[in-house]
Design an enzyme around this catalytic site. Structure first.
Site, PDB file in Angstrom:
ATOM      1  N   ASP A  48       0.828  -0.965   0.468  1.00  0.00           N
ATOM      2  CA  ASP A  48      -0.073   0.210   0.304  1.00  0.00           C
ATOM      3  C   ASP A  48       1.170   1.205  -0.322  1.00  0.00           C
ATOM      4  OD1 ASP A  48      -1.555   2.121   0.271  1.00  0.00           O
ATOM      5  OD2 ASP A  48      -3.427   0.429   1.761  1.00  0.00           O
ATOM      6  N   SER A 126      -1.853  14.536 -13.721  1.00  0.00           N
ATOM      7  CA  SER A 126      -3.723  14.875 -14.084  1.00  0.00           C
ATOM      8  C   SER A 126      -3.792  16.582 -15.145  1.00  0.00           C
ATOM      9  CB  SER A 126      -4.867  14.582 -13.014  1.00  0.00           C
ATOM     10  OG  SER A 126      -5.715  14.532 -13.092  1.00  0.00           O
ATOM     11  N   TYR A 139      -7.112  15.782  -3.774  1.00  0.00           N
ATOM     12  CA  TYR A 139      -6.576  15.379  -5.661  1.00  0.00           C
ATOM     13  C   TYR A 139      -6.040  16.276  -6.094  1.00  0.00           C
ATOM     14  CZ  TYR A 139      -6.498  12.595  -9.486  1.00  0.00           C
ATOM     15  OH  TYR A 139      -6.347  11.840 -10.530  1.00  0.00           O
ATOM     16  N   LYS A 143      -1.721  16.484  -7.270  1.00  0.00           N
ATOM     17  CA  LYS A 143      -1.503  16.555  -8.810  1.00  0.00           C
ATOM     18  C   LYS A 143      -0.659  17.305  -9.200  1.00  0.00           C
ATOM     19  CE  LYS A 143      -3.372  12.285  -9.868  1.00  0.00           C
ATOM     20  NZ  LYS A 143      -2.151  11.243  -9.830  1.00  0.00           N
TER      21      LYS A 143
END
Length: 227
Positions: A48, A126, A139, A143
């Protein structure tokens, strides 16, 4: 250019699985790093990425087992959508740990192999590493961080390894599964197939010595995430 042995994080599904298939088709040797076993028959290791030190150890272990790495592609990623004040701290932190710190940990552990072999790294950012949306603070932070990390790494290691930042728009993958409906693409959403995006990864990995593709933006031709 021969691909050699390519470590792909998140190789069990989505873009990662598409990259694994593309590497194998091009005659390379994919190695999968993911939380889940794949049963694909390729070399793989389960870890992980939220635990950066464990991720580093896993990369070193698999590198020794397969005789070294020629390239790394960091496809693993996660998200936790919602207003900043509504997303729990552990959930928010996990996004940054997996997407940014996990990316850095994997590259750090692979760096001795890559420098010895003049190898390549493709980091996966992204379009939300270049623009922002509400309900995506974790997020976007992660990114944006991947893009900053990758650009700095490219400068720091220039002439020793190749570094490409892939900036994809939305894709038809399981990434959106499990979200509230408001955070899922609509039925008419324009999304790329991960297999098509994987072709761009192979393009970056096959550049001749001395030629680098520093950044690649890959989006559907009629969608709203770019610019």
């Amino acid at each position: 250019m021969p691909l050699g042995t390519v470590l792909v994080t998140g190789g069990a599904s989505g873009l990662g699985a598409a990259v694994v298939d593309a590497v194998a088709r091009e005659g390379g040797r994919p190695v999968i790093l993911d939380r889940f076993p794949t049963g694909s028959g390729h070399d793989e290791v389960c870890v992980d990425l939220v635990d950066a030190r464990a991720a580093e150890e896993a990369v070193r272990e698999v590198s020794q087992r397969v005789g070294g790495l020629d390239a790394v592609v960091t496809c693993a990623g996660t998200d936790s959508c919602g207003q900043f004040g509504d997303v729990g701290g552990e959930d928010w932190d996990r996004v940054v740990k997996v997407n940014l710190l996990g990316t850095a940990a994997v590259v750090r552990a692979a760096l001795p192999d890559l420098e010895a072999r003049h190898g390549r790294v493709v980091t996966v950012a992204s379009t939300l590493g270049l623009r922002v949306l509400s309900d995506a603070t974790a997020y976007c932070a992660s990114k944006f961080g991947v893009i900053g990390f990758s650009r700095a790494l490219a400068v720091e290691t220039q002439g020793r390894i190749g570094v490409t930042t892939l900036v994809p728009g939305g894709m038809h993958t399981a990434f959106f599964d499990g979200r509230d409906e408001q955070y899922k693409p609509g039925p008419d959403a324009k999304l790329n197939q991960p297999q098509d995006v994987a072709r761009a990864v192979i393009f970056a990995l096959q550049q001749p010595p001395g030629c680098e593709v520093r950044e690649l933006v890959i989006t559907p031709s009629v969608e709203g995430s770019w610019p």
